[in-house]
Design a protein around this motif. Structure first.
Motif, PDB file in Angstrom:
ATOM      1  N   ASN A   1      33.026  32.362 -21.319  1.00  0.00           N
ATOM      2  CA  ASN A   1      32.709  30.941 -21.462  1.00  0.00           C
ATOM      3  C   ASN A   1      31.327  30.854 -22.103  1.00  0.00           C
ATOM      4  O   ASN A   1      30.308  31.081 -21.447  1.00  0.00           O
ATOM      5  CB  ASN A   1      32.727  30.249 -20.099  1.00  0.00           C
ATOM      6  CG  ASN A   1      32.411  28.769 -20.176  1.00  0.00           C
ATOM      7  OD1 ASN A   1      31.899  28.274 -21.180  1.00  0.00           O
ATOM      8  ND2 ASN A   1      32.692  28.043 -19.111  1.00  0.00           N
TER       9      ASN A   1
ATOM     10  N   ILE B   1      28.313  28.333 -20.633  1.00  0.00           N
ATOM     11  CA  ILE B   1      27.561  28.460 -19.388  1.00  0.00           C
ATOM     12  C   ILE B   1      26.063  28.430 -19.697  1.00  0.00           C
ATOM     13  O   ILE B   1      25.575  29.148 -20.568  1.00  0.00           O
ATOM     14  CB  ILE B   1      27.924  29.772 -18.668  1.00  0.00           C
ATOM     15  CG1 ILE B   1      29.379  29.745 -18.192  1.00  0.00           C
ATOM     16  CG2 ILE B   1      26.989  30.011 -17.479  1.00  0.00           C
ATOM     17  CD1 ILE B   1      29.849  31.077 -17.620  1.00  0.00           C
TER      18      ILE B   1
ATOM     19  N   GLU C   1      37.074  32.215 -11.639  1.00  0.00           N
ATOM     20  CA  GLU C   1      35.709  31.835 -11.989  1.00  0.00           C
ATOM     21  C   GLU C   1      34.771  33.035 -11.911  1.00  0.00           C
ATOM     22  O   GLU C   1      33.846  33.168 -12.715  1.00  0.00           O
ATOM     23  CB  GLU C   1      35.202  30.720 -11.074  1.00  0.00           C
ATOM     24  CG  GLU C   1      33.811  30.236 -11.455  1.00  0.00           C
ATOM     25  CD  GLU C   1      33.308  29.106 -10.589  1.00  0.00           C
ATOM     26  OE1 GLU C   1      32.474  28.333 -11.058  1.00  0.00           O
ATOM     27  OE2 GLU C   1      33.759  29.009  -9.435  1.00  0.00           O
TER      28      GLU C   1
ATOM     29  N   GLU D   1      35.323  35.074 -14.990  1.00  0.00           N
ATOM     30  CA  GLU D   1      34.721  34.359 -16.109  1.00  0.00           C
ATOM     31  C   GLU D   1      33.208  34.502 -16.095  1.00  0.00           C
ATOM     32  O   GLU D   1      32.576  34.744 -17.132  1.00  0.00           O
ATOM     33  CB  GLU D   1      35.124  32.888 -16.045  1.00  0.00           C
ATOM     34  CG  GLU D   1      34.725  32.059 -17.240  1.00  0.00           C
ATOM     35  CD  GLU D   1      35.246  30.636 -17.137  1.00  0.00           C
ATOM     36  OE1 GLU D   1      34.451  29.698 -17.339  1.00  0.00           O
ATOM     37  OE2 GLU D   1      36.449  30.472 -16.856  1.00  0.00           O
ATOM     38  N   LEU D   2      32.610  34.387 -14.924  1.00  0.00           N
ATOM     39  CA  LEU D   2      31.162  34.559 -14.799  1.00  0.00           C
ATOM     40  C   LEU D   2      30.766  35.986 -15.172  1.00  0.00           C
ATOM     41  O   LEU D   2      29.741  36.215 -15.841  1.00  0.00           O
ATOM     42  CB  LEU D   2      30.723  34.238 -13.372  1.00  0.00           C
ATOM     43  CG  LEU D   2      29.235  34.352 -13.058  1.00  0.00           C
ATOM     44  CD1 LEU D   2      28.422  33.370 -13.881  1.00  0.00           C
ATOM     45  CD2 LEU D   2      28.986  34.132 -11.567  1.00  0.00           C
TER      46      LEU D   2
ATOM     47  N   SER E   1      31.276  36.566 -19.054  1.00  0.00           N
ATOM     48  CA  SER E   1      30.330  35.708 -19.774  1.00  0.00           C
ATOM     49  C   SER E   1      28.914  36.263 -19.660  1.00  0.00           C
ATOM     50  O   SER E   1      28.133  36.219 -20.624  1.00  0.00           O
ATOM     51  CB  SER E   1      30.385  34.284 -19.221  1.00  0.00           C
ATOM     52  OG  SER E   1      31.675  33.736 -19.336  1.00  0.00           O
TER      53      SER E   1
ATOM     54  N   ASN F   1      27.186  29.590 -11.631  1.00  0.00           N
ATOM     55  CA  ASN F   1      28.564  29.114 -11.734  1.00  0.00           C
ATOM     56  C   ASN F   1      28.933  29.052 -13.211  1.00  0.00           C
ATOM     57  O   ASN F   1      28.136  29.439 -14.071  1.00  0.00           O
ATOM     58  CB  ASN F   1      28.749  27.758 -11.027  1.00  0.00           C
ATOM     59  CG  ASN F   1      27.865  26.674 -11.610  1.00  0.00           C
ATOM     60  OD1 ASN F   1      27.999  26.286 -12.771  1.00  0.00           O
ATOM     61  ND2 ASN F   1      26.937  26.161 -10.795  1.00  0.00           N
ATOM     62  N   THR F   2      30.109  28.563 -13.509  1.00  0.00           N
ATOM     63  CA  THR F   2      30.602  28.607 -14.895  1.00  0.00           C
ATOM     64  C   THR F   2      30.487  27.266 -15.616  1.00  0.00           C
ATOM     65  O   THR F   2      31.116  27.063 -16.651  1.00  0.00           O
ATOM     66  CB  THR F   2      32.059  29.078 -14.920  1.00  0.00           C
ATOM     67  OG1 THR F   2      32.851  28.195 -14.117  1.00  0.00           O
ATOM     68  CG2 THR F   2      32.183  30.493 -14.380  1.00  0.00           C
TER      69      THR F   2
END
Length: 796
Positions: A24, A27, A325, A328-329, A332, A660-661
């Motif tokens: 992502n 972020i 999430e 994704e974190l 990312s 967080n994302t």
């Protein structure tokens, strides 16, 4: 459905198995994160992205929809503080003007908002190597990049019968240009030009140049139908050159071109290829022609994504039982660690060399703790190139680079923090250094230059070595014309660690006398430890790092200084009037910064129980500052007091509370990937000790993590047995390490791993428990090493 009508947020809903699909890019793009979400390659020089008029546009972009878009520029940094960095050579699409002369070219007039999605967010999309937005004018903008070249794709609405593109030569992020020049080729429409701009975080100025070519997408045209240059908000048709002949500031100038509409579609799409160079416009053109010769936008996107996927896939995680999430974190964060520093090889205007040249060290003070140890795990070949480039800078400028941007020196933040970066590489890869074209002799010479030779201006490079060697600390009352008398205590602590790093290299090179010398200097932190100072209101917290005069007498800085508890609400940033001795953190935090000898620090603070109580107070009273690097190691420091469960708990709480994302998902600016690498290590259950062959150990947020290292050609696997997921608030759970085995054999510590695990490609199995009261183990070598306990005195 036509491409421009699809909401951009829907373009990447289907996640493939490629790790890039978990990235992502948005972020931390608002609320002070200063993250660059545009298109780039790993360590690419060109970072092409959207610029806004936000006051927080250090990386150009801001996700807040209330800010206007001002252009699409080719160069950015990511996650920096200070002033806006780069944002050079903006392009801008104009779908409609009444006439060429009436077009709005000035940035303040041409800017516009983005389209807004139903959820109130801007209609932007991005993934590694690609960025897109829909403007309120009906133009869709898509961006991609090679290393030194950007490719833009502008799709104009059906009503646009005379699509135009502005090339803005002068508007960087600081409106700092001088001596600009712009030229338009009437036959091809090629625009060349350049200017001189101000550094973001220092006194220097740099020259940079561009070369812009245009092509129809899906149709051909021989030349633009109209062309001209513009000054401020006044285009002049058929004019082909504008040069500023005087040296004062000129606000805005550039080129404007009109293109024939497509006869094959109701929508006209124009491709703009933008080469960039710090050498000349001719080299910018050569870069563009060699890197993106055929204007193939989709192929350029695909190549970028493939490049990112190869790099990101070297670290794999088992996502079973893990919230998406978290994955994704994780990816990312890993992605953002490869945005900087940037590969400027072939673009150094200061000297010729066959060595690599990297730039955008912004700054080593931020990144030496976690970013480069992460590179050691999976990207040592690029790490070696960066080290070679740093050594080459030392050979030409006298000292290793510290904070550097756009080819010019910027202000040193702390110590000479290039030292632990070089040492981190050599301690981990000394057996492969020659094969990676890193000279051990040149590396050591560069380290000694930092340690022993004082530069004319130690605000920009090197150390204040004369007083460091004379007093074995930096006194607070000695004023030297070579730099600013600030940060004396924090520089003392960082020089101590820097000299420890040098001792680690000396040990490998069998330089026995230097090992003794630099290990002794690594103990200089003791010279700023005042055992009588207590924390106001907490008499049990006794002993503090403090400023000291040259005659040995103590100065005083309130331990609460530069924290949320400071009654004076003072700051300690880069300021010549800051005489309190500390940089960007409080004495309470810096009094924990002795990573080379935490065992000695525990003795100074009264033993394990007092040490733990102090750590608890740092968290409970909010002295711990997750937004700034001096605090980074503190959650893991319970390991040294034989309470690793508390470290696990604290580090997981940091992730739960501070990351967080969302676009506001970072606790502060990303500091060129420093905060990204910090989060990465917490997510894999580790914390690195730079310039050593040890890494502190906790439990990962995944049931299994694998690391592939291309230099060793090995894959190391960490398995968390009894994994039961991650408590959302970071509290409790079956996450504490009860025991460790390596390749099926019991390991002597639950608190750290040796680097050999990653060299050999071992399988590490962690037995997890819900009992927070775990220990490091029973043996004398169960605790993580420290200098005073002999941990670094033996052979590598």
């Amino acid at each position: 459905m036509a491409r421009w009508l699809v909401p951009l947020s829907a373009l990447f809903l289907l996640a493939d198995s490629d790790p890039a699909s978990y990235v992502n890019v948005f972020i931390g793009t608002t609320n002070g994160g200063h993250v660059f979400p545009g298109a780039t390659l790993p360590h690419g020089m060109v970072k092409v992205g959207l610029d806004t008029d936000s006051p927080g546009n250090q990386a150009g972009y801001d996700a807040n929809i209330t800010f206007n878009v001002t252009g699409f520029s080719q160069l950015h940094d990511s996650g920096t503080g200070g002033g806006t960095s780069l944002s050079n050579f903006k392009l801008w699409p104009l779908p409609e003007c009444n006439s060429f002369a009436s077009c709005n070219t000035s940035m303040s007039v041409r800017k516009t908002l983005r389209k807004v999605l139903p959820d109130g967010s801007p209609d932007d999309a991005g993934s590694p190597g690609y960025f897109a937005t829909n403007l309120s004018t009906g133009v869709q903008v898509e961006l991609t990049a090679s290393r030194r070249t950007a490719l833009h794709r502008y799709t104009f609405p059906p009503s646009s019968r005379e699509p135009r593109i502005v090339v803005d030569i002068t508007n960087d992020g600081l409106t700092s240009n001088t001596k600009p020049i712009v030229n338009v080729n009437t036959t091809t429409g090629r625009v060349t030009g350049g200017a001189r701009f101000a550094s973001s975080f220092g006194p220097g100025r740099y020259n940079v140049y561009t070369c812009v070519d245009f092509k129809g997408d899906g149709y051909d045209f021989e030349a633009p139908t109209e062309y001209g240059v513009w000054l401020e908000n006044a285009p002049v048709q058929n004019s082909t050159q504008l040069i500023q002949l005087y040296s004062g500031f000129l606000s805005e100038m550039g080129a404007l071109l009109t293109f024939p509409p497509s006869s094959n579609s109701i929508h006209t799409t124009i491709l703009a290829r933008v080469g960039v160079s710090f050498i000349s416009s001719d080299q910018a053109c050569a870069n563009a022609e060699s890197e993106i010769p055929d204007f193939d936008f989709d192929e350029t996107v695909a190549t970028a994504r493939e490049t990112w996927n190869e790099l990101l896939s070297r670290i794999q995680v088992d996502t079973q039982g893990v919230d998406k999430e978290i994955t994704e974190l994780f990816y990312s964060s890993l992605y953002r660690t490869h945005i900087s520093p940037a590969d400027y090889t072939g673009e150094n205007p200061n000297w010729g060399s066959t060595e690599p040249y990297y730039d955008s060290f912004y700054c080593n003070w931020d990144t030496y703790r976690t970013l480069y140890p992460l590179m050691s795990l999976h990207d040592p070949e690029v790490f070696a190139r960066i080290v070679r480039g740093m050594i080459n800078i030392q050979q030409h400028e006298g000292w290793l680079p510290e904070c550097r941007g756009a080819t010019v020196q910027q202000f040193v933040q702390g110590g000479s923090n290039g030292d632990p970066i070089l040492a981190e590489f050599f301690v981990k890869f000394y057996e492969h250094a020659s094969a990676l074209n890193v000279s051990a002799d040149d590396l050591y010479t560069a380290l000694l230059a930092d340690a022993e030779e004082q530069p004319p201006n130690w605000n920009l490079q090197g150390r204040q070595t004369t007083v460091w060697k004379q007093y074995n600390f930096i006194p607070s009352d000695i004023y030297d014309s070579g730099g600013t008398a600030t940060k004396q205590v924090s520089r003392t602590l960082e020089h101590s660690f820097g000299d420890f790093s040098i001792s680690q290299v000396a040990k490998i090179l069998n330089k026995t006398d230097d090992v003794v010398k630099y290990q002794a200097r690594a103990g200089n932190f003791i010279n700023v430890w005042n055992e009588t100072v207590t924390l106001p209101g907490h008499s049990s917290i006794k002993g503090m790092m403090q400023p000291r005069f040259a005659d040995g007498q103590w100065n005083y800085t309130d331990p609460r200084h530069c924290s949320v508890n400071d009654p004076l609400h003072s700051t300690c940033y880069l300021d010549a009037t800051n005489r309190d001795g500390f940089y960007e953190s409080s004495p309470m935090v810096y009094s924990q910064y002795v990573p080379q000898d935490t065992a000695k620090l525990i003795l100074l603070q009264g033993g394990n129980e007092s040490f733990i109580n102090r750590l608890d107070l740092i968290f409970d009273q909010n002295y711990f500052d997750v937004t700034d690097e001096p605090s980074q190691q503190i959650p893991f420091m319970y390991h040294y007091a034989n309470r690793p469960g508390l470290s696990t708990q604290r580090s997981r709480t940091v992730i739960a509370e501070s990351y967080n994302t969302t676009v506001s998902g970072l606790p502060g600016n990303d500091d060129s990937g420093a905060m990204a690498s910090y989060a990465f290590f917490f997510l894999v259950g580790m914390y690195p000790l730079p310039a050593t062959r040890q890494v502190l150990l906790a439990s990962p947020f995944f049931p299994k993590v694998t690391f592939y290292n291309p230099v060793f050609n090995t894959t190391t696997t960490i398995i968390a047995n009894n994994f039961r997921g991650n408590p959302q608030n970071g509290i409790g759970g079956t996450v504490f390490v009860k025991s460790v085995t390596i390749d099926g054999q019991p390991w002597h510590s639950n608190c750290y791993l040796d680097w050999d695990v990653f060299v050999n490609g071992s399988t590490v199995e962690l037995e997890l428990t819900s009992d927070i009261n775990t220990t490091c183990g029973e043996g004398s070598d169960a605790l993580p090493p420290s200098l005073s306990t002999g941990g670094y005195s033996g052979s590598i």
